[in-house]
Enzyme design. Structure first.
Site, PDB file in Angstrom:
ATOM      1  N   TYR A 188       0.384   9.966 -11.629  1.00 56.26           N
ATOM      2  CA  TYR A 188      -0.458  11.064 -11.148  1.00 56.26           C
ATOM      3  C   TYR A 188      -0.910  11.976 -12.279  1.00 56.26           C
ATOM      4  O   TYR A 188      -1.878  12.725 -12.146  1.00 56.26           O
ATOM      5  CB  TYR A 188       0.289  11.904 -10.101  1.00 56.26           C
TER       6      TYR A 188
ATOM      7  N   LYS B 254      10.738  -0.329 -10.779  1.00 55.06           N
ATOM      8  CA  LYS B 254      10.133  -1.672 -10.741  1.00 55.06           C
ATOM      9  C   LYS B 254      10.355  -2.285 -12.117  1.00 55.06           C
ATOM     10  O   LYS B 254       9.424  -2.687 -12.822  1.00 55.06           O
ATOM     11  CB  LYS B 254       8.639  -1.530 -10.382  1.00 55.06           C
TER      12      LYS B 254
ATOM     13  N   ASP C  93       9.864  -2.318  -4.028  1.00 53.02           N
ATOM     14  CA  ASP C  93       9.381  -3.125  -2.901  1.00 53.02           C
ATOM     15  C   ASP C  93      10.533  -3.464  -1.951  1.00 53.02           C
ATOM     16  O   ASP C  93      10.402  -3.358  -0.728  1.00 53.02           O
ATOM     17  CB  ASP C  93       8.639  -4.380  -3.371  1.00 53.02           C
TER      18      ASP C  93
ATOM     19  N   ASP D 291       6.673   9.485  -3.656  1.00 49.55           N
ATOM     20  CA  ASP D 291       5.672   9.933  -2.691  1.00 49.55           C
ATOM     21  C   ASP D 291       5.660   8.974  -1.500  1.00 49.55           C
ATOM     22  O   ASP D 291       5.751   9.376  -0.331  1.00 49.55           O
ATOM     23  CB  ASP D 291       4.296   9.962  -3.393  1.00 49.55           C
TER      24      ASP D 291
ATOM     25  N   ASP E  55       7.606   9.644   2.323  1.00 46.54           N
ATOM     26  CA  ASP E  55       6.755   9.668   3.521  1.00 46.54           C
ATOM     27  C   ASP E  55       7.213   8.600   4.513  1.00 46.54           C
ATOM     28  O   ASP E  55       7.294   8.844   5.716  1.00 46.54           O
ATOM     29  CB  ASP E  55       5.288   9.409   3.147  1.00 46.54           C
TER      30      ASP E  55
END
Ligand code: NAD
Length: 372
Positions: free
Chosen positions: A141, A189, A221, A245, A249
């Site tokens: 970001y 990851k 994942d 993020d 959520d």
């Protein structure tokens, strides 16, 4: 204790839920003989209306002089014609950046009373209690360079982390794990990304300073599946900005309503506390806003900015008791079930307050730390 708190109520349901959170804070201050000084400040659409900008310099300057900041929500459809940099939401992004908090804490708790609100089976979510610690100022970001070259039909972003950025958020997560169930899951990851390999190496290094904490690493994942199939197995979940993020959520599913979720952002000049939800213009002014996310956010403020764990726990318990007794706001009312009472925003706030007051009569919270 004298605690100076910036009150950034904002737009829509922001002032409605913040009001209930402030009532709870005041009750705690009175019970302890402390003084909480509230500094009401404009942000978002109300600040545009009054001062022509979503984050007036006065708001930022005053917030920086406070011990903590409590924010409601920003956003007002009447400013949708403005470019994003001038809209109410820009004020929130600006104040987050100016305060500099890098550790975003988002609890995801499965309340037994709300088991039917989650699409997950109750036996999967029962007693799940996860604390996400999301790195907030680095990663994809914020990484440079970034661009969308429209002529070349190409766009790129950069995922970048430094050792220090990982270490400082990891230390906050490990500290929190020692105050909970001593388990930390770091999500990355590392089978594909160099940033994740750095992340994993630094987390392993920091782990040596916290021998009581059991550490595991999960690929993001796989973690997306584990959270929905065995959420009870997780305690503190530490991860970088983008993964955090998405996963936090996703975990909203465990709790059942956006209106229930609190958050805290630590590590900056002033810690920022805000419910996860937005200004909800569709229900603003109707009395349907659930104040529980904001009230639990007030508990996080006491826990992390005032070291008042005992008071924070009493607030959490008052919320749980209200839910267990069948009290609901519209968003968490489940069909026409007998034994449920639907309350307005202020009624739910007053009910939780009365339960807190009753608990304060029998529990001393004057010492910092655990209730006596
Ligand atoms: P939202 O969170 O405001 O609302 C999404 C849905 O959840 C709506 O149906 C709303 O009624 C419901 N809801 C949200 N909070 C609730 C509560 N406490 N009680 C009961 N129901 C609740 O998200 P949105 O509709 O996408 O955005 C509305 C505005 O809020 C936009 O302007 C958006 O930019 C802004 N926003 C602000 C923040 C923030 O201030 N942190 C976060 C998200 C969105």
């Amino acid at each position: 204790m004298h605690l100076k708190i910036a009150i950034l109520a904002g737009d829509g349901i922001g002032p409605e839920v913040t009001n209930e959170a402030v009532n709870v804070l005041t009750t705690v201050a009175n019970a302890r003989g402390d003084v909480f000084e509230y500094v009401p400040l404009l942000i978002g659409g109300v600040a545009i209306t009054e001062h022509g900008t979503p984050l007036p310099p006065e708001t930022l300057q005053q917030t920086l002089s406070c011990d903590a900041a409590l924010l409601g929500a920003v956003g007002d459809n009447k400013f949708n014609h403005l470019p994003p940099s001038e809209r109410p939401e820009a004020g929130l992004l600006q104040i987050r950046a100016a305060l500099g908090g890098f550790a975003n804490l988002r609890p995801a708790i499965a309340y037994t009373a709300l088991a039917d609100n989650s699409p997950l089976r109750p036996e999967i979510t029962a007693s799940a209690d996860i604390l996400f610690v999301r790195e907030l100022l680095g990663g994809l970001y914020f990484g440079e360079p970034r661009a969308w070259d429209k002529a070349a039909n190409r766009a790129h972003n950069t995922m970048a982390y430094t050792r220090d950025e990982v270490e400082r958020v990891a230390r906050i997560a490990f500290d929190l794990a020692t105050k909970r169930r001593n388990k930390l899951t770091s999500v990355d990851k590392a089978n594909v990304l160099e940033t994740s390999q750095l992340w994993r190496a630094v987390v392993n290094e920091v782990a040596r300073d916290y021998p009581s904490v059991t550490v595991e690493h999960q690929y993001v994942d796989a973690m997306a599946i584990h959270l929905m199939t065995r959420p009870r197995d997780f305690d503190v979940v530490l991860t970088e900005n983008l993964f955090g993020d998405i996963l936090s959520d996703e975990s909203g599913v465990i709790t059942g309503s956006l209106g229930m979720l609190p958050s805290a952002t630590l590590g900056g000049k002033v810690n920022l506390y805000e419910p996860v939800h937005g200004s909800a213009p569709d229900i603003a002014g109707t009395g349907k806003a659930n104040p529980i996310g904001a009230i639990l956010t007030a508990a996080m403020l006491l826990r992390h900015s005032a070291n008042m764990e005992a008071a924070a726990r009493l607030i959490d318990d008052a919320v749980t008791e209200a839910l267990n007794q069948g009290y609901r706001t519209t968003d968490i009312a489940h069909g026409n079930i007998a034994g449920q009472t639907t309350l307005s925003t202020t009624e739910m706030g007053a009910l939780i307050l009365s339960k807190l007051e009753a608990a304060l009569e029998t529990t001393s919270i004057n010492d910092q730390g655990a209730a006596q």
